[in-house]
Design a protein around this motif. Structure first.
Motif, PDB file in Angstrom:
ATOM      1  N   LEU A  67       9.570 122.667  13.480  1.00  0.00           N
ATOM      2  CA  LEU A  67       8.829 123.464  12.503  1.00  0.00           C
ATOM      3  C   LEU A  67       7.352 123.115  12.494  1.00  0.00           C
ATOM      4  CD1 LEU A  67      11.346 123.516   9.519  1.00  0.00           C
ATOM      5  CD2 LEU A  67      10.756 125.401  11.057  1.00  0.00           C
ATOM      6  N   MET A  68       7.044 121.821  12.589  1.00  0.00           N
ATOM      7  CA  MET A  68       5.635 121.422  12.636  1.00  0.00           C
ATOM      8  C   MET A  68       4.965 121.947  13.898  1.00  0.00           C
ATOM      9  SD  MET A  68       5.517 117.596  11.009  1.00  0.00           S
ATOM     10  CE  MET A  68       6.755 116.912  12.078  1.00  0.00           C
ATOM     11  N   ALA A  69       5.675 121.894  15.030  1.00  0.00           N
ATOM     12  CA  ALA A  69       5.106 122.406  16.277  1.00  0.00           C
ATOM     13  C   ALA A  69       4.890 123.914  16.190  1.00  0.00           C
ATOM     14  CB  ALA A  69       6.029 122.069  17.448  1.00  0.00           C
ATOM     15  N   ALA A  70       5.860 124.622  15.614  1.00  0.00           N
ATOM     16  CA  ALA A  70       5.717 126.078  15.482  1.00  0.00           C
ATOM     17  C   ALA A  70       4.541 126.434  14.577  1.00  0.00           C
ATOM     18  CB  ALA A  70       7.015 126.677  14.939  1.00  0.00           C
ATOM     19  N   LEU A  71       4.405 125.710  13.482  1.00  0.00           N
ATOM     20  CA  LEU A  71       3.267 125.963  12.597  1.00  0.00           C
ATOM     21  C   LEU A  71       1.947 125.693  13.309  1.00  0.00           C
ATOM     22  CD1 LEU A  71       4.452 124.590   9.147  1.00  0.00           C
ATOM     23  CD2 LEU A  71       3.845 126.944   9.733  1.00  0.00           C
ATOM     24  N   ALA A  72       1.898 124.611  14.070  1.00  0.00           N
ATOM     25  CA  ALA A  72       0.671 124.288  14.804  1.00  0.00           C
ATOM     26  C   ALA A  72       0.347 125.368  15.834  1.00  0.00           C
ATOM     27  CB  ALA A  72       0.820 122.928  15.476  1.00  0.00           C
ATOM     28  N   ILE A  73       1.365 125.867  16.516  1.00  0.00           N
ATOM     29  CA  ILE A  73       1.147 126.876  17.554  1.00  0.00           C
ATOM     30  C   ILE A  73       0.637 128.179  16.953  1.00  0.00           C
ATOM     31  CG2 ILE A  73       2.334 128.359  19.223  1.00  0.00           C
ATOM     32  CD1 ILE A  73       4.167 125.890  19.753  1.00  0.00           C
ATOM     33  N   PHE A  74       1.230 128.606  15.850  1.00  0.00           N
ATOM     34  CA  PHE A  74       0.865 129.895  15.280  1.00  0.00           C
ATOM     35  C   PHE A  74      -0.363 129.833  14.372  1.00  0.00           C
ATOM     36  CE2 PHE A  74       5.271 130.770  16.515  1.00  0.00           C
ATOM     37  CZ  PHE A  74       5.062 131.910  17.246  1.00  0.00           C
ATOM     38  N   LEU A  75      -0.651 128.688  13.808  1.00  0.00           N
ATOM     39  CA  LEU A  75      -1.817 128.594  12.920  1.00  0.00           C
ATOM     40  C   LEU A  75      -3.081 128.114  13.639  1.00  0.00           C
ATOM     41  CD1 LEU A  75      -0.216 127.161   9.663  1.00  0.00           C
ATOM     42  CD2 LEU A  75      -0.839 129.534  10.192  1.00  0.00           C
ATOM     43  N   ALA A  76      -2.938 127.443  14.768  1.00  0.00           N
ATOM     44  CA  ALA A  76      -4.089 126.913  15.487  1.00  0.00           C
ATOM     45  C   ALA A  76      -5.120 127.985  15.859  1.00  0.00           C
ATOM     46  CB  ALA A  76      -3.643 126.141  16.725  1.00  0.00           C
ATOM     47  N   PRO A  77      -4.704 129.147  16.345  1.00  0.00           N
ATOM     48  CA  PRO A  77      -5.719 130.164  16.709  1.00  0.00           C
ATOM     49  C   PRO A  77      -6.586 130.596  15.521  1.00  0.00           C
ATOM     50  CG  PRO A  77      -3.625 130.736  17.694  1.00  0.00           C
ATOM     51  CD  PRO A  77      -3.369 129.574  16.770  1.00  0.00           C
ATOM     52  N   ARG A  78      -6.076 130.505  14.314  1.00  0.00           N
ATOM     53  CA  ARG A  78      -6.872 130.900  13.155  1.00  0.00           C
ATOM     54  C   ARG A  78      -7.989 129.917  12.845  1.00  0.00           C
ATOM     55  NH1 ARG A  78      -2.807 133.219   8.553  1.00  0.00           N
ATOM     56  NH2 ARG A  78      -1.781 134.730   9.886  1.00  0.00           N
ATOM     57  N   TYR A  79      -7.742 128.637  13.149  1.00  0.00           N
ATOM     58  CA  TYR A  79      -8.693 127.591  12.767  1.00  0.00           C
ATOM     59  C   TYR A  79      -9.515 127.061  13.933  1.00  0.00           C
ATOM     60  CZ  TYR A  79      -5.968 127.808   8.519  1.00  0.00           C
ATOM     61  OH  TYR A  79      -5.337 128.249   7.402  1.00  0.00           O
ATOM     62  N   LEU A  80      -9.196 127.451  15.143  1.00  0.00           N
ATOM     63  CA  LEU A  80      -9.983 126.963  16.293  1.00  0.00           C
ATOM     64  C   LEU A  80     -10.946 128.007  16.777  1.00  0.00           C
ATOM     65  CD1 LEU A  80      -7.242 125.127  18.340  1.00  0.00           C
ATOM     66  CD2 LEU A  80      -8.946 124.140  16.835  1.00  0.00           C
TER      67      LEU A  80
END
Length: 80
Positions: A67-80
């Protein structure tokens, strides 16, 4: 139903929902590919945890890592 069959079934529903639209099919395929690192994180975490704790704790630990990996994958493009 195993995980592979469930994933294939989900991909089938995604691709059928595109109704011949190449852009929609491409988007569905990319969404499916984004889940691969999370699956690998789950397997890796379970392999690491199984030596240290009981399997009843290793599997929920793997799910938490996934779940943490999935959140990182899907939320990273918004913040990078």
């Amino acid at each position: 139903m195993d995980a592979h069959a469930a994933g294939a079934d989900l991909c089938g529903h995604r691709s059928a929902g595109t109704k011949g639209n190449p852009a929609g099919f491409r988007e569905a395929c990319l969404a499916g590919v984004k889940t691969i690192p999370a699956c690998l994180a789950f397997l890796g975490a379970c392999c690491l945890f199984i030596d240290k704790v009981d399997y009843r704790l290793a599997v929920p630990g793997g799910i938490a890592v996934r779940l943490m990996a999935a959140l990182a994958i899907f939320l990273a493009p918004r913040y990078l």
